[in-house]
Design an enzyme around this catalytic site. Structure first.
Site, mmCIF file in Angstrom:
data_model
loop_
_atom_site.group_PDB
_atom_site.id
_atom_site.type_symbol
_atom_site.label_atom_id
_atom_site.label_comp_id
_atom_site.label_asym_id
_atom_site.label_seq_id
_atom_site.Cartn_x
_atom_site.Cartn_y
_atom_site.Cartn_z
ATOM 1 C CG ASP A 1 55.440 18.412 68.286
ATOM 2 O OD1 ASP A 1 54.479 17.656 68.016
ATOM 3 O OD2 ASP A 1 56.406 18.585 67.512
ATOM 4 C CG HIS B 1 60.509 9.242 71.877
ATOM 5 N ND1 HIS B 1 61.267 9.786 70.851
ATOM 6 C CD2 HIS B 1 60.904 7.948 71.985
ATOM 7 C CE1 HIS B 1 62.080 8.861 70.376
ATOM 8 N NE2 HIS B 1 61.872 7.740 71.035
ATOM 9 C CB CYS C 1 53.350 11.217 90.323
ATOM 10 S SG CYS C 1 54.141 10.873 91.914
ATOM 11 C CB SER D 1 68.583 11.922 60.679
ATOM 12 O OG SER D 1 68.698 11.418 62.001
#
Length: 288
Positions: free
Chosen positions: A147, A162, A170, A263
């Site tokens: 984010d 990530h 592309c 978690s």
């Protein structure tokens, strides 16, 4: 629980795209996605303070839980996560790569959700970690989130494990494009298209009907004409090994590990994000 936010994107008479978000939903959205928790225990706060004060090179790893108070839902939180609210599941990497209709559905939903998703701001936890870096306490920050809230808060010693939704790649030539520029191309291609979404999901996603999706046009890479993908690790994909090795080296340099908003769950199937959780659990047991 179904979240109905009245998020609408339309083309105004002046040729400008306008995103309308129902004000009450916008006001309470952060609260909607924060899972219930017991009152803060002063003894635990003191324990955390002692842990940080005794550490000289802290490595912090953050997960989706740090961003819920910024209004971004997570997947697994009890009662408020995506899995608890709906039967929808995240897009799979192999489906996105192989199927043009899957990419069309993804980008239509992402196009509608992008103005709100990109407007989310850091909360006090993001700012605190940025401040630790300025004070020389934080050795490195590793986030599983896509984010960009850590970047918005000013963190620089940062690895986005990530990837980040604010970049687009592309799949054929690897050309990188800022997500904001792609939004303008979406608008130009879909000047007569409009849609209303009911419900928000993590990673800039919203819920649309199939009828709305089918008429949405998706641009291709300006450089080679290839398909475009957000620069993130979808479920079923793997984290770049060089990035993983880089993070392992930062871990070895650290004298303490603090995990925030994750978690540390372990799953039986080997997606990139699940493998990250396994690695994180290992780090949490070995770095002291």
């Amino acid at each position: 629980m179904r979240v109905s936010c009245g998020l609408t994107i339309i083309r105004s008479g002046k040729g400008l795209w306008v995103t309308n978000v129902n004000r009450p939903c916008s006001h309470v959205s952060a609260e909607l996605f924060v899972p219930p928790s017991p009152p803060v225990d002063p003894a635990q706060v003191r324990e955390l303070q002692r842990f940080i004060s005794l550490s000289k090179k802290v490595l912090v790893m953050t997960g989706a839980g740090i961003s819920t108070e910024s209004g971004i839902p997570d997947y697994r939180s009890d009662k408020v996560g995506l899995y608890a609210r709906t039967d929808r599941r995240p897009i799979q990497h192999i489906d996105f790569v192989r199927s043009a209709p899957v990419r069309q559905r993804y980008w239509a939903r992402n196009f509608v959700g992008w103005p709100q998703f990109s407007s989310h701001q850091p909360n006090p936890a993001h700012w605190a970690l940025s401040n630790w870096e300025k004070l020389g306490k934080l050795h490195w920050l590793v986030t599983q989130n896509v984010d960009a809230l850590h970047t918005k808060a000013g963190s620089q010693r940062l690895t986005e494990l990530h990837g980040c939704m604010h970049r687009v790649l592309c799949l054929d030539c690897g050309e990188q494009t800022p997500r904001g520029l792609l939004q303008e191309r979406f608008k130009a291609l879909n000047s007569q298209w409009s849609a209303e979404a009911h419900g928000l999901a993590p990673d800039g996603d919203v819920f649309l009907s199939e009828e709305q999706v089918q008429s949405f046009l998706v641009p291709t890479c300006i450089r080679c004409g290839g398909p475009l993908k957000p620069d993130v690790v979808f479920f079923g994909d793997t984290v770049n090994p060089d990035k993983v090795d880089f993070v392992h080296r930062r871990v070895k340099e650290a004298d303490a590990l603090l995990v925030v908003g994750s978690s540390l769950q372990v799953y039986p199937h080997g997606s990139g994000q699940e493998a990250t959780n396994r690695n994180t659990e290992h780090w949490a047991h070995t770095v002291r």
